[in-house]
Motif scaffolding. Structure first.
Motif, short mmCIF file in Angstrom:
data_model
loop_
_atom_site.label_atom_id
_atom_site.label_comp_id
_atom_site.label_asym_id
_atom_site.label_seq_id
_atom_site.Cartn_x
_atom_site.Cartn_y
_atom_site.Cartn_z
N PHE A 146 26.86 -15.26 -4.35
CA PHE A 146 26.27 -14.23 -5.28
C PHE A 146 24.87 -14.05 -4.98
CE2 PHE A 146 24.87 -13.16 -9.75
CZ PHE A 146 25.55 -11.99 -9.89
N LEU A 147 24.18 -15.10 -4.78
CA LEU A 147 22.80 -14.97 -4.46
C LEU A 147 22.17 -14.46 -3.13
CD1 LEU A 147 21.64 -18.12 -6.81
CD2 LEU A 147 21.54 -15.47 -7.43
N LYS A 148 23.27 -14.41 -2.28
CA LYS A 148 22.98 -14.00 -0.88
C LYS A 148 22.28 -12.67 -0.72
CE LYS A 148 25.05 -14.59 3.48
NZ LYS A 148 23.89 -14.97 4.37
N TYR A 149 21.49 -12.55 0.09
CA TYR A 149 20.82 -11.22 0.28
C TYR A 149 20.57 -11.24 1.67
CZ TYR A 149 17.06 -7.76 0.25
OH TYR A 149 16.43 -6.82 0.74
N SER A 150 20.33 -9.84 2.34
CA SER A 150 20.00 -9.42 3.50
C SER A 150 18.94 -8.27 3.49
CB SER A 150 21.23 -9.23 4.67
OG SER A 150 21.87 -10.01 4.89
N SER A 155 20.03 -10.55 -7.36
CA SER A 155 20.88 -10.90 -8.34
C SER A 155 20.26 -12.36 -8.75
CB SER A 155 22.34 -11.12 -7.61
OG SER A 155 22.17 -11.87 -6.41
N VAL A 208 35.07 -18.51 -12.52
CA VAL A 208 34.34 -17.22 -12.02
C VAL A 208 33.02 -17.43 -11.83
CG1 VAL A 208 34.10 -14.98 -12.29
CG2 VAL A 208 36.24 -15.79 -12.94
N MET A 209 32.24 -18.08 -12.78
CA MET A 209 30.87 -18.11 -12.52
C MET A 209 30.45 -19.06 -11.24
SD MET A 209 29.34 -16.50 -14.85
CE MET A 209 27.65 -17.17 -14.81
N SER A 217 18.27 -14.12 -5.86
CA SER A 217 18.57 -13.93 -4.34
C SER A 217 17.13 -13.56 -3.95
CB SER A 217 19.26 -12.60 -4.73
OG SER A 217 18.53 -11.75 -5.15
N CYS A 252 31.62 -17.66 -7.51
CA CYS A 252 30.64 -16.59 -6.98
C CYS A 252 29.43 -16.99 -6.90
CB CYS A 252 31.19 -15.14 -7.62
SG CYS A 252 30.67 -15.34 -9.27
N ASN A 253 28.82 -18.01 -7.45
CA ASN A 253 27.53 -18.54 -7.31
C ASN A 253 27.00 -18.52 -5.95
OD1 ASN A 253 25.80 -19.10 -8.98
ND2 ASN A 253 26.33 -21.11 -9.59
#
Lengths: 1084, 590
Positions: free
Chosen positions: B33-37, A610, B25-26, A638, B29-30
């Protein structure tokens, strides 16, 4: 946000349905009239008619007529515009009639150009933007828009392939990274990396944003350049438009690989054996006599007619065997093809292609729509390759009120595109490409054996699989790709100067393929296992963009506009694959993953990423003369952990020097602008999602082990997957541009020229770690650097040679100079393309050189005598003080002599050097168009100059070390004591450091070429003739593609593609075909 | 416009309707929103436990068969025997591994880099085990000790492999964080430490026969001593191994009654010879032959069902070495003067009568010869079966890699264009141990004991039950064998006292020769010649003999002082720059 997506999908679907409903017009106050060409008086169809400062607009019909509804109580200013003409503004009085004559030409500067998140007149643009002439582009008969782009936009380098549907290699302003170098495509505001499925018939305009001034508002994704595509809209009355062509494609004829016939090949074998020390040559095929005798049969090897070994009753081959013991008892009888099999033309055949497209469009003051259906069917000339695609596009716009517009643009496509892998990659250096083997397999091998099963090299002492068998066995494989790409948007104008725009775009795609692996029996090494593989993938990504724009004319002299925006992007993909072995029947109706009896394997994968961004732009112009623009973007990804966000600024300025008083004397200069820009862009495409994390994974192939000694069961084991680098951050791609836009003689002549520099620092690269760190994936780190500079130029010329005869010419010139500035802290080069058959690599990416440069030994000539060698050896011994030293490994009479570049009198690895550069010095495209009354003729030339190619095919065909097909060069132009002025070393059985055992300059060739890519002749029927039958426009045309090529390159086609760091290496590519087609274009 | 926006409140309203929700909204969720596993993989915390560490340990074993990096690591053929007088690399069709023989090797050869990386991958995995085992909370001290000892023994193996090939290699262990280490220090002491620690801790038996045990570590330690010419230390340990050693499965070390049993997967669990086996497996369900001798894929006959490519063929010199004199003893020096009759230059369709002279029976478990039974696949067809061109690659096929037709269903893996098989490779074989011990004894002057060890080997070879016999029916080879030996086998042990009569050098020559015969084509020969210091004369003599007979041996001579070791991969050197200086240095002569 993720969870909200289903709600957002609903309106997409709804709009898709609504769009086909015609929009009816409610008339309040109507203006009407006719628009004609000022020079000829002929009506202009499709000209835009718009009320200034309002959303309402329409277009002229085929007779040049229009009707426009305007606000009842205003005295509107109406703007007339059309590509290739000057804009015309009029105040319409109460009469409500405005007949307009548009002047051709000059309008290039007034053209509306779609740029990042908005549009501008070309004269106001301060960044470097190439505007593509869609008319020239769409003439190229291929299914891929990216392929059509070749030679049509300055600054863009495209290398195409003859394979239907094969993505061309595309670069904007050089090579910016060692990984993915593909530009960002923005289709109707939706960013995507892939436009392969887009139907070119639906494209209205295409712009290439090249410098930071134009592109860096796309921030992190702009580094490779941005291509903005806008699809067509409807306007005016309902128009049905049909376009279609049908044609044929012809493979190159003749002995394309320059191969020997069977007798010549046998003779060469004898010569090679003698040169290799066999006093009495022998071969399973050609006997052991003084001269080789061609046998009647190749299996049993060397058998003659009448031999009991070739009794057909002994024959036993079941091509669809399922049992290995049956295979072990095969008895093959294969006749020799003494006249020689022309393998190339056994798999390359004449192939048809067609494209059909029909669209319905229209619009009024309540909205507009366009509905289009397309069908493309391009058979590949290589059997069983093709691209078949169905597309449906639906664009609609609803004018809800004078200030609110809502719309959608959607295209859905279904594609079938079986391909072959003709480009070697790091892991697949000679591919499984049938094309490669048409050059490799000996012509004495027949396509079929005595019973019609495949013939092959089994038991002959020769090598290489049967390419016909390879391609035929793919006949029942199938694949499908589905895609829905588009967006929904809304525009709201409020107060006088504000516009709010929101767009939700997405790309929803999925695909599946299945293939069957037949057991083989005709090859030297056979695969005896049958298996069926099915795989699928799906993905969805969306981009939500919001912008708020303020635009204001302040007084006479100042114009200011500002924009603020946000953008969010998310992408998720999934893939699935399975293989099952052991099928009892190979009937394609029977084979599924479930119906096999043997080993079943499966696998799957997931990815997600993202981006979250905010951006802004300010444009200011003073007196329409001094132009300033600044953009700033902040991106979060991300893929990064500790440094998630990056800032990407750019500034640009323009000076319309022609507006200055001192320029007024030069009347021939219609307009002239000097512009410059500086900015920074980013890139994170190459970084894999796991980059920041250290991971372990199970690997069934490389980590499992039979610890229990069972002989057929492995226990699971772990290995390192990724070595993580949480400190990766955005790379910095600095770009500087100086440009000139000029129009002379009222638009007869237009020039755009740019000089640019791109300096990429902290380039994200995953250098090979030292072996001591293990084999886990090396993480991307901000370590490397690349520089590009060059000139882009575009010239157009327009001349009415007489009242009826018109000439349009366009020249595009692209240059780039690429240089690596840093690789890693530890190494100053890295290799690409692990070419195993040399035992060493030959593509070296080194600091100070261009990406993809060729590297090896430089040949200075031949060793013509033992005395030559002795002299060189003595010098080597003297220099090294070693009495056994020699000048060059594997030196021998008749072999190549290498240049001693470091002057130490003997050849070592350090005498290798850069032998060539696959990057062209420049490439150019020339479009010429002549119109004479109803006739038109156009030609498109494309050329590339100053690049080198590495022709690997010569490795296989020119040296005798392999028992495979050989070239005429190997026999007739190889070294011998009586032919010392030869091309290639003497024929021998082995390969040596001094022949083809090491990469050397033998393979380097000049890759420059000039192609007449396309020529078209068309005739448009006079309107007077068509009116009676209700047709507005009818044109027929005939076209020929790839008409001729001027080149010194000896291979099949100098247009050799590849990957970013590995290109221009010809291992038997899918060449571009000559095409002939005829088509019609019809509207009513 | 004026109609809608009459007033300021209306303006504000528009802003609220349009801009505020979007911004909210932007913004909201920021962060997430950029979190990743990472997907589909494990992190350290997830595997720092008993199960995780043990699975990691299997991964260390997983590199043994070479699949850490392509096919580069297995010892049987790729790097050991190819260049010297054991084998001819067949290139009639265009070899994939040209220049693998050290004498014509250049540092840029890509296979060298693969080999280097594969061994260090094994070392990396062992180091990861040693690191993570310390974090595991659910393991007993005994469990930890066993895991640590196995990891060290395997690490010792990978370093030994590097050491014998490249000599100068950098040491990386579980505490190393900077991987740019120099290769100037001698790593023998570290290798000894690893084997010593493993020997002192490992149990004698383990639940799974594929694991290393105390005696594997001990044998390897002794081998490391032997390579350093520490004959005394080596002998001490070899004595214990020979007296008390047993396999991980608990079988006392010894020799199979029949020579060929050592190469049969169905016998591997009862093998008394498996000191350090690499467990190969076939048809494991992954659709590849990655666990089944993939490194030897090119080394089969070219005819069905093997398919490819005759790439590793016994040399004429090797076959001639099996000639025995009327007393059943080998010709230690002039064996080539008693060359075997071969079908070199004779087409398969033309008649041929095999050699009728005295032969050591092991020759026919080593070299596939024309007109003799090729296991149970039928009579060897000669030229048409060998490779793509007999003048290039000689007349023989390797036989030790070949699976049997009768058990092919279990042990042959057809998941590739050329076979894989479940035939184990023994890094250390008990026959190897006996001969190494014999060397130590001879070096220390105990030639009688050396003779005893050598005769143990020869007596086993002399067992008629272990010879090759003619088929009962040539047209149905799977039906079994007759009682007629396939050739004229004459073999005897050295008469008692031969070694002491001949003296130390004679004893060593006899031991060296026995090693050549017993362990041929198993990947030891080149490294043996180097450590004996006779690589120069032996190999150059071999080239001189063989070169005129087959075309594949167009190699430059062995250069003493250079060719004893392979070059450090150029790529590794070029990638080792720290602060402008290369941390790795090249071996002499390259």
């Amino acid at each position: 946000m993720i969870r909200k997506m289903p709600f957002l999908l609903f309106p997409i679907c709804l709009l898709f349905i609504l769009c086909s409903i015609p929009v009816s017009a409610q008339v309040s106050h109507t203006i009407h009239g006719k628009v004609v060409d000022a020079a000829t008086g002929l009506p202009i169809a499709g000209a835009t008619v718009q009320e200034k400062g309002s959303a309402s607009g329409t277009a002229t019909d085929e007779s040049g007529l229009y009707k426009l509804n305007v606000s009842a109580n205003s005295k509107p200013v109406i703007v007339f515009s059309f590509v290739g003409y000057q804009n015309h503004e009029v105040k319409v009085g109460t009469s409500g009639v405005a007949n307009i004559s548009l002047e051709a030409g000059t309008s290039a500067l007034n053209e509306i150009v779609v740029i990042a998140y908005s549009s501008e007149k070309k004269k106001d643009i301060t960044g470097a933007v190439s505007v593509v002439n869609m008319d020239n582009l769409s003439r190229q008969p291929t299914g891929l828009v990216t392929e059509q782009l070749q030679g049509q936009a300055s600054g863009v380098t495209v290398i195409t392939s003859g394979q239907p549907g094969a993505d061309p290699q595309i670069r904007i302003r050089g090579i910016n990274t060692f990984g993915n170098n593909s530009p960002l495509f923005v289709v109707d505001g939706t960013p995507t990396q892939n436009i392969a499925d887009l139907n070119v018939n639906n494209i209205a305009s295409m712009q290439v944003l090249k410098d930071a001034g134009a592109a860096s508002i796309y921030g992190s994704r702009a580094s490779n350049g941005v291509i903005i595509i806008t699809t067509k809209r409807g306007s005016g009355k309902v128009v049905v438009h049909y376009d279609g062509y049908y044609g044929t494609q012809l493979p190159k004829s003749g002995n394309v690989w320059n191969l020997l016939n069977p007798q010549e090949e046998a003779n060469l074998t004898w010569i090679a054996q003698k040169n290799s020390g066999s006093a009495t040559p022998s071969s399973p095929l050609y006997g052991n006599g003084a001269t080789p005798i061609l046998p009647d049969y190749i299996t049993p090897a060397g058998a003659m007619a009448g031999s009991p070994l070739v009794d057909p009753s002994l024959y036993n081959v079941n091509p669809n065997y399922t049992d290995i013991s049956s295979y072990n008892n095969f008895y093959r009888i294969t006749p020799a093809n003494k006249t020689g099999t022309d393998w190339y033309h056994e798999v390359f055949k004449q192939a048809p292609m067609q494209r059909q497209n029909i669209s319905v469009s229209g619009g009024g003051d309540k909205g507009s729509y366009l509905f289009s259906m397309g069908y493309l069917d391009q058979k590949g000339s290589l059997i069983n390759t093709y691209l078949k695609r169905y597309t449906v596009r639906s664009n609609a716009q609803y004018i809800v009120s004078k200030h609110i517009r809502i719309g959608e643009n959607l295209e859905t496509s279904i594609s079938h595109n079986p391909t072959i892998n003709d480009i070697p990659t790091e892991n697949n250096f000679q591919g499984t490409s049938a094309i490669f083997f048409t050059m490799q397999i000996s012509p004495i091998i027949p396509v079929h054996d005595i019973k019609g099963n495949y013939g092959g090299v089994y038991g002959t002492g020769l090598n290489g699989p049967n390419p016909v068998a390879i391609q035929r066995r793919t006949a029942n494989n199938a694949d499908v790709a589905n895609r829905l790409l588009g967006n929904v948007y809304a525009d709201v104008q409020f107060l006088n100067d504000f516009t709010f725009h929101t767009s939700l775009g997405g790309d929803n795609y999925s695909g599946a393929r299945h293939s069957f692996n037949y057991p083989t029996y005709e090859n030297a090494g056979n695969s005896t296992v049958n298996s069926f593989t099915q795989s699928s993938y799906s993905g969805f990504n969306w981009t939500w963009t919001n912008t708020l724009t303020y635009a204001k004319q302040i007084g006479q002299n100042h114009h200011l506009s500002a924009m603020l925006g946000t953008e969010a992007y998310q992408s998720k993909t999934e893939s699935l694959t399975g293989t099952t072995q052991g099928y009892l029947s190979f009937d394609p109706n029977y084979t599924t993953l479930s119906s096999g009896s043997g080993v079943k394997t499966n696998g799957s994968g997931r990815t997600m990423e993202s981006l979250s961004s905010a951006f802004g732009r300010i444009d200011y112009s003073f007196k329409d003369k001094y132009l300033f623009s600044g953009t700033l973007r902040r991106d979060g990804s991300s893929k990064f952990i500790n440094y998630q966000y990056g800032w990407f600024p750019a500034v640009s300025a323009g000076w319309r020097i022609s507006q200055e008083n001192f320029m007024k004397n030069y009347a021939w200069i219609t307009d002239m602008k000097i512009r410059g820009s500086w900015g920074m862009m980013g890139n994170q495409l190459n970084v894999n999602a796991d980059n920041g994390y250290s991971t372990y994974l199970l690997n069934i192939n490389s980590a499992y082990y039979d610890i229990a000694g069972t002989n057929n069961t492995n226990q699971s084991g772990l290995q390192v997957g990724q070595n993580g680098n949480p400190n990766a951050r955005w790379e910095k791609d600095y770009s500087t541009n100086i440009g000139l836009d000029a129009t002379f003689w009222n638009g007869r002549f237009n020039l755009t020229a740019d000089y640019y520099q791109k300096d990429i620092q902290g380039l994200l690269y995953n250098p090979a770690q030292p072996g001591t760190a293990g084999l886990g994936n090396a993480p991307f780190i901000n370590v490397a650097g690349v520089k590009n500079n060059g000139i882009d130029m575009s010239l157009t010329y327009h001349q009415n040679l007489s009242k009826k005869l018109k000439l349009d010419a366009g020249l595009i010139l692209t240059t780039y100079h690429n240089e690596i500035t840093q690789v890693t802290d530890q190494a100053n080069y890295f290799w690409t393309n692990d070419q195993r058959h040399y035992g060493s690599n030959f593509i070296r990416n080194e600091v100070g050189h261009a990406i993809g440069s060729f590297y090896g030994y430089k040949i200075t000539g031949f060793w013509n005598s033992a005395a030559d060698i002795a002299t060189a050896d003595q010098a080597a011994q003297k220099e090294t003080g070693n009495t056994t030293a020699i000048y060059q490994p594997d030196e021998a009479v008749g072999r190549f002599r290498y240049a001693d570049l470091n002057g130490d009198q003997h050849i070592t690895d350090s005498d290798r050097t850069f032998l060539g550069n696959p990057n062209p010095k420049f490439s150019y495209g020339l479009n010429l168009r002549l119109t004479y009354g109803q006739f038109d003729m156009s030609m498109f030339f494309y050329g590339v100059h100053g690049n080198d190619l590495w022709n690997v095919t010569k490795y296989w065909t020119d040296f005798s070390g392999y028992a495979e097909a050989k070239s005429k060069t190997a026999l007739y132009n190889s070294w011998s004591p009586t032919h010392q002025n030869a091309k290639v070393s003497l024929p021998e059985l082995g390969q040596y450091q001094s022949t083809n055992g090491a990469p050397n300059s033998y393979y380097i060739e000049n890759g420059s070429y000039l192609k007449l890519k396309n020529i078209e002749i068309g005739y448009t029927f006079p309107v007077s003739l068509l009116k009676n039958i209700g047709i507005d426009r009818f044109r027929v045309y005939f076209q020929a593609t790839n008409v001729f090529t001027v080149t010194k390159y000896s291979g099949i086609d100098p247009e050799v593609s590849g990957s970013v760091t590995d290109f221009g290496v010809d291992e038997g590519i899918y060449p571009n075909m000559r095409q002939f087609l005829g088509g019609i274009s019809l509207s009513f | 416009m004026k109609i809608i926006f009459k007033s300021l409140p209306a303006t504000a309203l528009w802003l609220i309707i349009l801009v505020v929700p979007v911004s909210v909204v932007m913004y909201s969720c920021n962060k997430s929103f950029l979190k990743y596993s990472p997907q589909g993989s494990l992190n350290e915390a997830q595997i720092a436990n008993n199960e995780g560490v043990n699975t990691l340990l299997i991964g260390v074993y997983g590199v043994l068969d070479g699949q850490g990096n392509g096919s580069a690591i297995t010892g049987s053929s790729n790097w050991g025997s190819t260049s010297p007088d054991n084998a001819i690399y067949g290139s009639g069709f265009g070899g994939e591994a040209h220049g693998v023989g050290p004498v014509s090797l250049v540092p840029t050869n890509g296979y060298l880099d693969d080999k280097w990386r594969a061994d260090y991958e094994g070392i990396t995995r062992a180091n990861n085990v040693l690191k993570l085992v310390q974090l595991a909370k659910d393991m007993t001290d005994a469990q930890k000790a066993n895991v640590i000892a196995q990891a060290k023994c395997l690490r010792g193996h990978y370093y030994f492999d590097l050491k014998k090939m490249f000599n100068k290699v950098p040491w990386i262990d579980e505490n190393t964080t900077d991987f740019y280490q120099p290769n100037t220090a001698d790593i023998w002491p570290y290798i000894e430490n690893d084997f010593l620690a493993a020997m002192n801790t490992l149990p004698e038996t383990q639940p799974e026969p594929g694991r290393v045990n105390k005696w594997a570590a001990a044998s390897y330690l002794a081998k490391a001593f032997l390579y350093q010419h520490k004959f005394d230390s080596a002998k001490t340990i070899f004595d214990q191994v020979i007296a008390n050693g047993k396999t991980t499965a608990g079988i006392k070390y010894g020799l199979f009654a029949e020579y060929e049993d050592n190469f049969r997967p169905e016998k591997e669990l009862e093998s008394p010879q498996a000191v350090f086996p690499i467990e190969m497996s076939a048809n494991v369900g992954n659709g590849t032959i990655s666990s089944g001798n993939q490194g030897d894929i090119l080394y089969y006959p070219i005819t069905a069902p093997f398919g490819c490519c005759g790439g590793y063929n016994p040399s004429l010199d090797l076959a001639n070495s099996f000639r025995t004199d009327p007393n059943g003893l080998p010709y230690l020096t002039d064996y080539n003067a008693h060359a075997l009759v071969s079908d070199l230059g004779i087409a398969s369709a033309d008649p041929f009568t095999p050699d009728a002279g005295n032969l050591d029976p092991r020759v026919d478990w080593t070299a596939g010869r024309r007109a003799l039974p090729f296991l149970d696949w039928g009579l060897h067809a000669g030229a048409s079966m060998v490779s793509f061109g007999q003048p290039v690659t000689g007349p023989y096929n390797d036989k030790k890699l070949i699976f049997w037709q009768s058990t092919a269903k279990q042990y042959y893996d057809a998941n590739s264009w050329a076979p894989g098989s479940a035939i184990n490779y023994l890094v250390i074989d008990f026959a190897d141990v006996l001969l190494m011990a014999a060397e130590c004894e001879a070096q220390l002057g105990n030639v009688d004991q050396a003779e005893t060890y050598v005769n143990q080997i020869r007596n086993r070879a002399a067992n008629p039950a272990g010879w090759v016999y003619q088929y009962l029916d040539n047209s149905n080879p799977i039906a079994g064998f007759s009682s007629t030996p396939a050739a004229n086998y004459v073999i005897s042990p050295y008469p008692a006292g031969t070694f002491s009569a001949g003296g130390k050098q004679y004893a060593l020559d006899a031991i060296y020769f026995e090693r050549k015969l017993e362990l041929s084509m198993e990947g030891h020969r080149f490294f043996d010649l180097v450590r004996w210091g006779i690589a120069d004369q032996t190999l150059n003599a071999y080239y001189n003999y063989e070169k005129p007979l087959v075309q594949d041996l167009n190699v430059v001579p062995f250069v003493p002082g250079k060719n004893e070791y392979f070059p450090i991969p150029q790529l590794q050197i070029d990638q080792s720059v720290v602060g402008g200086k290369k941390t790795l240095t090249q071996n002499p002569g390259y």
